[in-house]
Enzyme design. Structure first.
Site, PDB file in Angstrom:
ATOM      1  CG  HIS A 104      -2.323   0.592   0.842  1.00  0.00           C
ATOM      2  ND1 HIS A 104      -3.470   0.359   1.554  1.00  0.00           N
ATOM      3  CD2 HIS A 104      -2.683   1.459  -0.151  1.00  0.00           C
ATOM      4  CE1 HIS A 104      -4.473   1.050   1.019  1.00  0.00           C
ATOM      5  NE2 HIS A 104      -4.015   1.725  -0.016  1.00  0.00           N
ATOM      6  CG  ASP A 126      -6.509  -0.486   4.435  1.00  0.00           C
ATOM      7  OD1 ASP A 126      -6.399  -1.583   5.011  1.00  0.00           O
ATOM      8  OD2 ASP A 126      -5.540   0.141   3.960  1.00  0.00           O
ATOM      9  CG  HIS A 128      -4.529  -2.459   8.316  1.00  0.00           C
ATOM     10  ND1 HIS A 128      -4.675  -3.341   7.265  1.00  0.00           N
ATOM     11  CD2 HIS A 128      -4.181  -3.196   9.394  1.00  0.00           C
ATOM     12  CE1 HIS A 128      -4.421  -4.575   7.700  1.00  0.00           C
ATOM     13  NE2 HIS A 128      -4.119  -4.521   8.979  1.00  0.00           N
ATOM     14  CG  ASP A 130      -2.637   1.635   5.567  1.00  0.00           C
ATOM     15  OD1 ASP A 130      -2.310   0.834   6.459  1.00  0.00           O
ATOM     16  OD2 ASP A 130      -3.025   1.256   4.437  1.00  0.00           O
ATOM     17  CG  HIS A 143       2.225  -2.156   4.412  1.00  0.00           C
ATOM     18  ND1 HIS A 143       1.588  -3.351   4.165  1.00  0.00           N
ATOM     19  CD2 HIS A 143       2.699  -2.240   5.673  1.00  0.00           C
ATOM     20  CE1 HIS A 143       1.668  -4.128   5.243  1.00  0.00           C
ATOM     21  NE2 HIS A 143       2.343  -3.485   6.161  1.00  0.00           N
ATOM     22  CG  ASP A 229      -5.159  -2.996   2.043  1.00  0.00           C
ATOM     23  OD1 ASP A 229      -5.201  -4.222   1.851  1.00  0.00           O
ATOM     24  OD2 ASP A 229      -4.373  -2.448   2.835  1.00  0.00           O
ATOM     25  CG  ASP A 231      -5.760  -5.358   4.484  1.00  0.00           C
ATOM     26  OD1 ASP A 231      -6.598  -4.442   4.591  1.00  0.00           O
ATOM     27  OD2 ASP A 231      -4.531  -5.178   4.646  1.00  0.00           O
ATOM     28  CD  GLU A 274      -0.533  -4.292   1.523  1.00  0.00           C
ATOM     29  OE1 GLU A 274      -0.198  -5.453   1.861  1.00  0.00           O
ATOM     30  OE2 GLU A 274       0.177  -3.289   1.725  1.00  0.00           O
TER      31      GLU A 274
HETATM   32  N1  LIG Z   1      -1.535  -1.544   4.063  1.00  0.00           N
HETATM   33  C1  LIG Z   1      -1.503  -2.383   5.088  1.00  0.00           C
HETATM   34  N2  LIG Z   1      -1.764  -3.653   4.920  1.00  0.00           N
HETATM   35  N3  LIG Z   1      -1.140  -1.884   6.263  1.00  0.00           N
HETATM   36  C2  LIG Z   1      -0.975  -2.653   7.455  1.00  0.00           C
HETATM   37  C3  LIG Z   1      -0.433  -1.817   8.589  1.00  0.00           C
HETATM   38  C4  LIG Z   1      -0.243  -2.616   9.854  1.00  0.00           C
HETATM   39  C5  LIG Z   1       0.230  -1.813  11.053  1.00  0.00           C
HETATM   40  N4  LIG Z   1      -0.735  -0.821  11.427  1.00  0.00           N
HETATM   41  C6  LIG Z   1       1.592  -1.156  10.790  1.00  0.00           C
HETATM   42  O1  LIG Z   1       1.704   0.028  10.791  1.00  0.00           O
HETATM   43  O2  LIG Z   1       2.551  -1.828  10.577  1.00  0.00           O
HETATM   44 MN   LIG Z   2      -3.659  -0.508   3.555  1.00  0.00          MN
HETATM   45 MN   LIG Z   3      -4.828  -3.042   5.100  1.00  0.00          MN
END
Ligand SMILES: NC(=[NH2+])NCCC[C@H](N)C(=O)O
Ligand SMILES: [Mn+2]
Ligand SMILES: [Mn+2]
Length: 302
Positions: A104, A126, A128, A130, A143, A229, A231, A274
């Site tokens: 990402h 997402d 998350h 991010d 990411h 994303d 996920d 992702e």
């Molecule tokens: N784009 C993603 N899949 N991001 C996941 C981030 C996971 C976690 N919050 C980190 O900063 O490491």
């Molecule tokens: Mn993401």
């Molecule tokens: Mn994510």
């Protein structure tokens, strides 16, 4: 008739802990992307991939942020700068850039390119936030930082290659949030970004939430960038991702969301990120990504 669509691959995995998302662009193409988009009525051209340094040439500590930790920042910067130019050129040719990741962190390239000469809204599907910065990140993985980078938060303030010119916090909507680090939670709350969690989707349903997210992103802007994303979906639907989180949207909710995006007729640029083919089952996550892209471009059941 949908705008001509130009596919641009960004095959990198510097930003993630688990290797493999660099193969995402191949997997998504192999999963039938061009055919899906043609089904949506789009003329499709494939621009190939932006150049990315190989694993053996990388140095995780080569470029340091002003403070904290951001792994492979030099390589991420090189790829995102090239990607940003390609996206901006595609838009200048009146075509729709469809960017294939990659982890990402590539959103830094896509969104800076899309928001270079225009006011752009952003819908971020997402699990998350991010929203980490080099000092708040628990992992040092970029990411987990692209939204903070684009908005110039924390150590990203004034980092020109990573900040998006035509993007304002008020026009950013995160949809489907369910995994947030402690410092991220604070930063998201302090910002003007609108976050719709999975609990909001439980309560209001996907249709209302996506309508509201699109209102946020389209208010006063020239168009929107959609960052998907994979996920975002529940891991049962999308197992091929590096940071799966239970409790995501299901197959129909995902299609419905992207169909609503298409109906708004404001889509300026799109990215799918992702997808990790190593962790996938028979390429199903990549195929799902192609289907969702088609829905975003206007493919309908009937
Ligand atoms: N784009 C993603 N899949 N991001 C996941 C981030 C996971 C976690 N919050 C980190 O900063 O490491
Ligand atoms: Mn993401
Ligand atoms: Mn994510």
């Amino acid at each position: 008739m949908t705008r001509p669509t130009r596919i641009i691959g960004a095959p990198i995995d510097y930003g993630a802990n688990r290797r493999g998302v660099d193969m995402g662009p191949s997997a998504i193409r192999y999963g039938g992307l061009a055919a899906q988009l043609e089904d949506a009525g789009a003329a499709v051209a494939d621009d190939g991939d932006v150049a990315a340094p190989r694993a053996e040439e990388r140095d995780p500590e080569a470029e340091k942020p002003s403070e904290g930790r951001a792994k492979f920042l030099r390589e991420t910067k090189a790829v995102c700068t090239a990607l940003s130019d390609r996206v901006a050129e595609t838009l200048a040719d009146d075509e729709l850039p469809l960017v294939l990741g990659g982890d990402h962190s590539i959103a830094i390239g896509s969104v800076t390119g899309s928001a270079r000469n225009a006011d752009v809204g952003l819908v971020w599907f997402d699990a998350h936030g991010d929203f980490n910065t080099p000092t708040t990140s628990p992992s040092g993985n970029v990411h987990g930082m692209p939204l903070a980078a684009l908005l110039g938060i924390g150590e990203f303030a004034g980092v020109e290659w990573a900040n998006a010119d035509g993007l304002r916090e008020e026009n950013v909507a995160i949809v489907g949030l369910r995994s947030v680090d402690e410092a991220e939670r604070k930063a998201i709350r302090q910002s003007e970004v609108t976050a719709f969690t999975m609990s909001d989707i439980d309560e209001e349903g996907i249709t209302d939430v996506v309508d509201e997210a699109l209102d946020v992103a389209t208010a006063g802007t020239d168009g929107i960038h959609v960052s998907l994303d994979l996920d975002w979906l529940d891991p049962r639907e999308a197992p091929g991702v590096g940071t799966p989180v239970r409790g995501g949207v299901n197959y129909r909710e995902a299609h419905s969301a992207l169909e609503t995006v298409a109906e708004t007729d404001a889509l300026r640029s799109l990215e799918l990120v992702e997808v990790n083919p190593i962790l996938d089952e028979q390429n199903e996550t990549a195929s799902l990504a192609t289907e969702l892209a088609a829905s975003a471009l206007g493919k309908r059941i009937l």
